[in-house]
Design a protein around this motif. Structure first.
Motif, PDB file in Angstrom:
ATOM      1  N   SER A   1      -0.271 -21.262 -46.721  1.00  0.00           N
ATOM      2  CA  SER A   1      -1.199 -20.837 -47.071  1.00  0.00           C
ATOM      3  C   SER A   1      -1.032 -19.451 -47.452  1.00  0.00           C
ATOM      4  N   SER A   2      -2.320 -19.133 -48.082  1.00  0.00           N
ATOM      5  CA  SER A   2      -1.870 -17.815 -48.200  1.00  0.00           C
ATOM      6  C   SER A   2      -2.305 -16.359 -47.232  1.00  0.00           C
TER       7      SER A   2
ATOM      8  N   ARG B   1      -3.655 -12.979 -45.386  1.00  0.00           N
ATOM      9  CA  ARG B   1      -3.449 -11.663 -46.054  1.00  0.00           C
ATOM     10  C   ARG B   1      -3.599 -10.373 -44.859  1.00  0.00           C
TER      11      ARG B   1
ATOM     12  N   VAL C   1     -13.220 -19.011 -54.299  1.00  0.00           N
ATOM     13  CA  VAL C   1     -12.050 -17.921 -53.445  1.00  0.00           C
ATOM     14  C   VAL C   1     -12.098 -16.143 -52.816  1.00  0.00           C
TER      15      VAL C   1
ATOM     16  N   PHE D   1      -0.751  -6.151 -47.028  1.00  0.00           N
ATOM     17  CA  PHE D   1      -1.436  -6.628 -45.272  1.00  0.00           C
ATOM     18  C   PHE D   1      -0.610  -6.341 -44.295  1.00  0.00           C
TER      19      PHE D   1
ATOM     20  N   CYS E   1       2.406 -13.809 -48.223  1.00  0.00           N
ATOM     21  CA  CYS E   1       1.259 -14.098 -49.790  1.00  0.00           C
ATOM     22  C   CYS E   1       2.039 -13.530 -50.869  1.00  0.00           C
TER      23      CYS E   1
ATOM     24  N   ALA F   1      -1.302  -8.496 -57.357  1.00  0.00           N
ATOM     25  CA  ALA F   1      -1.716  -7.505 -57.635  1.00  0.00           C
ATOM     26  C   ALA F   1      -0.343  -6.276 -57.928  1.00  0.00           C
TER      27      ALA F   1
HETATM   28  C1  LIG Z   1       1.788 -16.134 -58.636  1.00  0.00           C
HETATM   29  C2  LIG Z   1       0.915 -15.255 -57.234  1.00  0.00           C
HETATM   30  C3  LIG Z   1      -0.275 -14.205 -57.286  1.00  0.00           C
HETATM   31  C4  LIG Z   1      -1.036 -14.349 -56.266  1.00  0.00           C
HETATM   32  N1  LIG Z   1      -1.331 -13.181 -56.040  1.00  0.00           N
HETATM   33  C5  LIG Z   1      -2.535 -12.736 -55.287  1.00  0.00           C
HETATM   34  C6  LIG Z   1      -2.401 -11.239 -55.237  1.00  0.00           C
HETATM   35  O1  LIG Z   1      -2.003 -10.758 -55.953  1.00  0.00           O
HETATM   36  N2  LIG Z   1      -3.785 -11.051 -53.990  1.00  0.00           N
HETATM   37  C7  LIG Z   1      -3.863 -11.751 -53.186  1.00  0.00           C
HETATM   38  O2  LIG Z   1      -4.440 -11.611 -52.509  1.00  0.00           O
HETATM   39  N3  LIG Z   1      -3.324 -13.571 -53.230  1.00  0.00           N
HETATM   40  C8  LIG Z   1      -2.817 -13.033 -54.386  1.00  0.00           C
HETATM   41  N4  LIG Z   1      -2.293 -14.835 -54.383  1.00  0.00           N
HETATM   42  C9  LIG Z   1      -2.649 -15.566 -53.350  1.00  0.00           C
HETATM   43  C10 LIG Z   1      -3.877 -16.777 -54.196  1.00  0.00           C
HETATM   44  O3  LIG Z   1      -5.174 -15.965 -54.338  1.00  0.00           O
HETATM   45  C11 LIG Z   1      -3.604 -18.178 -53.602  1.00  0.00           C
HETATM   46  O4  LIG Z   1      -2.677 -19.038 -53.760  1.00  0.00           O
HETATM   47  C12 LIG Z   1      -5.089 -19.201 -54.112  1.00  0.00           C
HETATM   48  O5  LIG Z   1      -5.875 -18.675 -54.008  1.00  0.00           O
HETATM   49  C13 LIG Z   1      -4.687 -20.467 -53.315  1.00  0.00           C
HETATM   50  O6  LIG Z   1      -4.893 -20.252 -51.423  1.00  0.00           O
HETATM   51  P1  LIG Z   1      -3.721 -20.740 -51.309  1.00  0.00           P
HETATM   52  O7  LIG Z   1      -1.587 -20.175 -51.490  1.00  0.00           O
HETATM   53  O8  LIG Z   1      -3.739 -20.300 -49.390  1.00  0.00           O
HETATM   54  O9  LIG Z   1      -3.520 -21.931 -50.949  1.00  0.00           O
HETATM   55  C14 LIG Z   1      -0.870 -15.207 -55.438  1.00  0.00           C
HETATM   56  C15 LIG Z   1      -0.702 -15.977 -55.407  1.00  0.00           C
HETATM   57  C16 LIG Z   1       0.200 -16.708 -56.425  1.00  0.00           C
HETATM   58  C17 LIG Z   1       0.720 -18.109 -56.160  1.00  0.00           C
END
Ligand SMILES: Cc1cc2nc3c(=O)[nH]c(=O)nc-3n(C[C@H](O)[C@H](O)[C@H](O)COP(=O)(O)O)c2cc1C
Length: 218
Positions: free
Chosen positions: A11-12, A14, A91, A120, A161, A165
């Motif tokens: 998961s992402s 942060r 989200v 982060f 993550c 951005a």
């Molecule tokens: C190419 C890509 C760019 C993303 N950029 C950001 C970002 O700049 N900041 C952030 O907090 N999350 C970012 N995310 C995370 C997404 O918000 C996240 O993958 C999505 O909400 C699904 O959640 P999970 O990764 O926890 O499954 C990014 C994800 C991807 C795949």
């Protein structure tokens, strides 16, 4: 770990601890990510790694260069349609709820956004670039590389993550890493250990059900 467990566990993240990640660990992840498929096997990903004192210097450089920059690309379409728009909104709201930052706290939300630009708190990261000559097919190849990288990290007990951005700071990033003009920045990926005490890391993002994005043609 079973493959399905690795996929579900990623998961992402942060909020990171400052536990270091070695370049050997990152190299192992890149080695697996390099196995990703790509159209024509062109392997369009170009990666720059930040770690240790270089990361410390980079974070300082970003703080020293707060001016807005010409984004490397438009992160979202101008008029993002539903259901995509709602998914994006939801989200974000889930995240700000966990962070206890209400909608009208614009300064709080802005400060939170700015944490992207310190990875982060992650001690290491990669930046993913692509040659400006490349188009959508090659950009999709980058996605495969990134997913393999992030799953490999999860499997190795690391957290990540992806961060588009960074597309808002392409000049600072390119100058710092020494990327040639022919490359454009796609995104960064923070790498480290998840801070298990941070509520934001408990975010479980929703997914469309299979029938919302799939048609079994009859
Ligand atoms: C190419 C890509 C760019 C993303 N950029 C950001 C970002 O700049 N900041 C952030 O907090 N999350 C970012 N995310 C995370 C997404 O918000 C996240 O993958 C999505 O909400 C699904 O959640 P999970 O990764 O926890 O499954 C990014 C994800 C991807 C795949």
């Amino acid at each position: 770990m079973e493959f399905s467990d690795t996929v579900k566990k990623r998961s992402s993240i942060r909020a990171f601890t400052n536990t270091p990640v070695s370049n050997a660990q990152i190299t192992a992840l890149l080695d697996l990510a390099a196995q990703s498929p790509s159209g024509g096997n062109v392997q369009p990903w170009r990666i720059f790694v930040l770690n240790d004192d270089v990361m410390t210097r980079f974070k300082q450089t970003v703080q020293d260069n707060p001016s807005p920059e010409q984004p490397s690309y438009a992160i979202y379409p101008d008029q993002l349609k539903d259901p995509y728009r709602t998914a994006r909104f939801e989200v974000g709201e889930m995240m700000y709820t966990l962070l206890d930052i209400p909608r009208d706290d614009r300064a709080g939300r802005f400060a939170r956004l700015a944490e992207n630009y310190q990875f982060f708190g992650a001690p290491a990261a990669i930046f993913c670039f692509v040659d400006r000559q490349m188009g959508p097919p090659q950009w999709s190849d980058l996605g495969m590389f990134l997913q393999t990288f992030m799953l490999a990290a999860t499997d190795a007990g690391l957290a990540t993550c992806a961060q588009e951005a960074w597309a808002m700071k392409p000049e600072t990033v390119a100058r710092f890493v020494g990327a040639p003009d022919e490359l454009m920045l796609f995104c960064g990926v923070a790498v480290g250990q998840a801070d298990a005490t941070a509520p934001v890391n408990s975010l479980i993002s929703k997914r469309f059900s299979i029938d919302e994005f799939t048609t079994f043609v009859s």
